[in-house]
Scaffold this motif. Structure first.
Motif, short mmCIF file in Angstrom:
data_model
loop_
_atom_site.label_atom_id
_atom_site.label_comp_id
_atom_site.label_asym_id
_atom_site.label_seq_id
_atom_site.Cartn_x
_atom_site.Cartn_y
_atom_site.Cartn_z
N PRO A 75 1.12 -1.18 -0.19
CA PRO A 75 0.27 0.28 -0.18
C PRO A 75 0.52 1.01 -0.03
O PRO A 75 0.24 2.13 -0.67
N GLY A 76 2.54 0.98 0.92
CA GLY A 76 3.12 2.78 0.49
C GLY A 76 4.19 2.17 -0.24
O GLY A 76 4.60 1.34 -0.13
N PRO A 77 4.84 3.20 0.01
CA PRO A 77 6.20 3.23 -0.98
C PRO A 77 7.23 2.60 -0.04
O PRO A 77 8.02 1.49 -0.53
N ASP A 182 6.41 3.37 10.86
CA ASP A 182 4.41 3.30 10.07
C ASP A 182 4.44 3.55 8.91
O ASP A 182 3.72 3.31 8.43
N ARG A 183 5.25 4.29 8.41
CA ARG A 183 5.80 4.62 6.79
C ARG A 183 5.80 2.98 6.21
O ARG A 183 4.63 2.66 5.73
N ALA A 184 6.23 2.42 7.25
CA ALA A 184 6.99 0.75 5.73
C ALA A 184 5.39 0.31 6.04
O ALA A 184 4.68 -0.35 5.69
N HIS A 185 4.43 0.37 7.30
CA HIS A 185 3.41 -0.70 7.24
C HIS A 185 1.96 0.72 6.56
O HIS A 185 1.02 -0.06 6.60
N GLY A 186 2.10 1.40 6.20
CA GLY A 186 1.02 2.69 5.21
C GLY A 186 0.38 3.28 6.34
O GLY A 186 -0.90 3.64 5.67
N LEU A 187 0.95 3.86 7.41
CA LEU A 187 -0.41 4.37 8.89
C LEU A 187 0.13 5.62 8.97
O LEU A 187 -1.10 6.16 8.69
N ALA A 189 1.73 9.16 6.13
CA ALA A 189 1.61 9.97 4.66
C ALA A 189 3.33 10.00 4.29
O ALA A 189 4.22 10.04 5.06
N ASP A 190 4.11 9.01 2.42
CA ASP A 190 4.90 8.83 1.75
C ASP A 190 5.22 9.21 1.38
O ASP A 190 5.44 8.69 0.25
N PRO A 191 5.33 11.14 0.96
CA PRO A 191 5.59 11.61 -0.28
C PRO A 191 7.11 11.56 -0.66
O PRO A 191 7.84 11.27 -0.08
N ARG A 192 6.67 11.11 -1.78
CA ARG A 192 8.18 10.55 -2.40
C ARG A 192 7.95 11.86 -3.89
O ARG A 192 6.75 12.05 -4.68
#
Length: 288
Positions: A75-77, A182-187, A189-192
Motif C-alpha cells: 500500500p505504501g512506498p 509507521d511508513r513501512a506499514h502505510g499508516l 503519509a510518505d510523499p516522494r
C-alpha cells in the motif's frame, strides 16, 4: 560469472531505464538509488485490466533490459521497497489494496494495544503478514549501534517491534524509528518526488571486453535501443532519427583529434517513419 568495475554513472543510467519502462504504465515513478524504483499504479489498474494483467505486462516490459528484477507490491512506498529488497514476490498479486480509497488499519495508538490489529481487508492483511516477517535491521540501514541494541533486546523482526510499547521504543531509540515503522506499514503519509524523463536520450553502454565482431557490437547496441524505446514510450514519443557512436581503440598517435589510441565512429540512422519499436531499429542496424 562476469566481473567488472563498479560505475555509479552506469548504474544510474540502468536504473533510469527501468524507471522509463514503468513510466509507460503510470506517471508517478520514483527513483530509490542505488537499485530501487517505485511506481504508484493504483490509478492505472482499470486502464490495464486489473492488478494481475498490469503485473504481467510490467514484467514483460522489463525483460528487454536484461536485469534481474525483484518486485513486490504494497500500500505504501516504503513497504514495497522493503519487501522487494528482503522478500521479493514475482507472483501475480491475489489482492489489490484499496488504500487510496479506504482508510488503512487503525494506528497502534487507536487499538488499545502496542502491536495494533490485523486488518479485515484481504490486501492489507496479506501485506501486514509479509511485512511482519522482515528483519528489524531493514529499517536501520547504516545504524549499527541501534541494530546491536535491538539484537540485544531480542527484537529480530518488524513484528517484534510492533509488539513493543511505542512510548518505550521512542524513549530508547527516538521518534525516527517509530516514523519509519509507521511508513513501512502505510499508516502515515510518505510523499516522494516523481521523476520526469529527459528531453534528449543520451546514454552509453560499455562492452564486457574488446571485440572485433559485429554480433557483440549489435548486442551492446540492443541494450541502448531497448533503453531508448523505454524512454520514447515514457515521453509518449517516437524516434525517426538517432546517432550511434562507437568508441574504439586504434593505432593513431595523439593529435588534435584526440588521445593516442582513441577513436570513434559515428553511425546516423534515419527512418522513413518515426517509431518506438526497438526490434525495428535493430533490424535497420543489421542492414547497415
Amino acid at each position: 560469472l562476469l566481473q567488472g568495475m563498479a560505475d555509479a554513472q552506469r548504474d544510474a543510467q540502468a536504473l533510469c531505464a527501468v524507471a522509463h519502462v514503468l513510466l509507460a504504465f503510470t506517471p508517478t515513478v520514483v527513483l530509490v538509488p542505488p537499485q530501487g524504483v517505485l511506481a504508484e499504479v493504483q490509478a492505472s489498474l482499470r486502464c490495464f485490466g486489473g492488478a494481475a494483467a498490469l503485473w504481467r505486462r510490467v514484467q514483460e516490459a522489463l525483460v528487454p533490459l536484461g536485469h534481474q528484477v525483484q518486485m513486490a507490491h504494497a500500500p505504501g512506498p516504503l513497504g514495497a521497497e522493503l519487501l522487494a529488497c528482503w522478500r521479493p514476490d514475482l507472483s501475480v498479486p491475489r489482492h489489490q489494496t484499496r488504500s487510496p480509497l479506504a482508510p488503512p488499519p487503525a494506528a497502534p495508538e487507536a487499538t488499545g494495544g502496542p502491536g495494533g490489529v490485523w486488518s479485515r481487508d484481504a490486501a492489507w492483511a496479506e501485506f501486514q503478514h509479509a511485512l511482519a516477517a522482515l528483519p528489524a535491521e531493514c529499517l536501520l540501514a547504516g545504524d549499527a549501534n541501534t541494530q546491536m541494541a535491538l539484537q540485544a533486546m531480542g527484537l529480530a523482526t518488524l513484528a517484534d517491534l510492533r509488539r513493543q510499547p511505542r512510548a518505550g521504543l521512542a524513549r530508547r531509540f527516538g521518534q525516527p524509528l517509530l516514523l519509519a515503522l509507521d511508513r513501512a506499514h502505510g499508516l502515515v503519509a510518505d510523499p516522494r518526488e516523481p521523476i520526469s524523463p529527459p528531453l534528449l536520450f543520451d546514454e552509453r553502454v560499455d562492452l564486457h571486453a574488446r571485440t572485433e565482431h559485429t554480433d557483440a557490437l549489435l548486442a551492446g547496441a540492443a541494450v541502448l535501443l531497448a533503453r531508448m524505446a523505454a524512454w520514447a514510450r515514457a515521453r509518449h514519443a517516437r524516434v525517426q532519427r538517432f546517432v550511434l557512436t562507437l568508441h574504439h581503440d586504434s593505432r593513431l598517435r595523439a593529435s588534435s583529434l584526440g588521445e593516442a589510441g582513441a577513436n570513434a565512429s559515428t553511425l546516423a540512422v534515419a527512418l522513413a517513419e518515426p517509431t518506438a519499436d526497438a526490434t525495428h531499429w535493430q533490424a535497420v542496424l543489421r542492414e547497415r
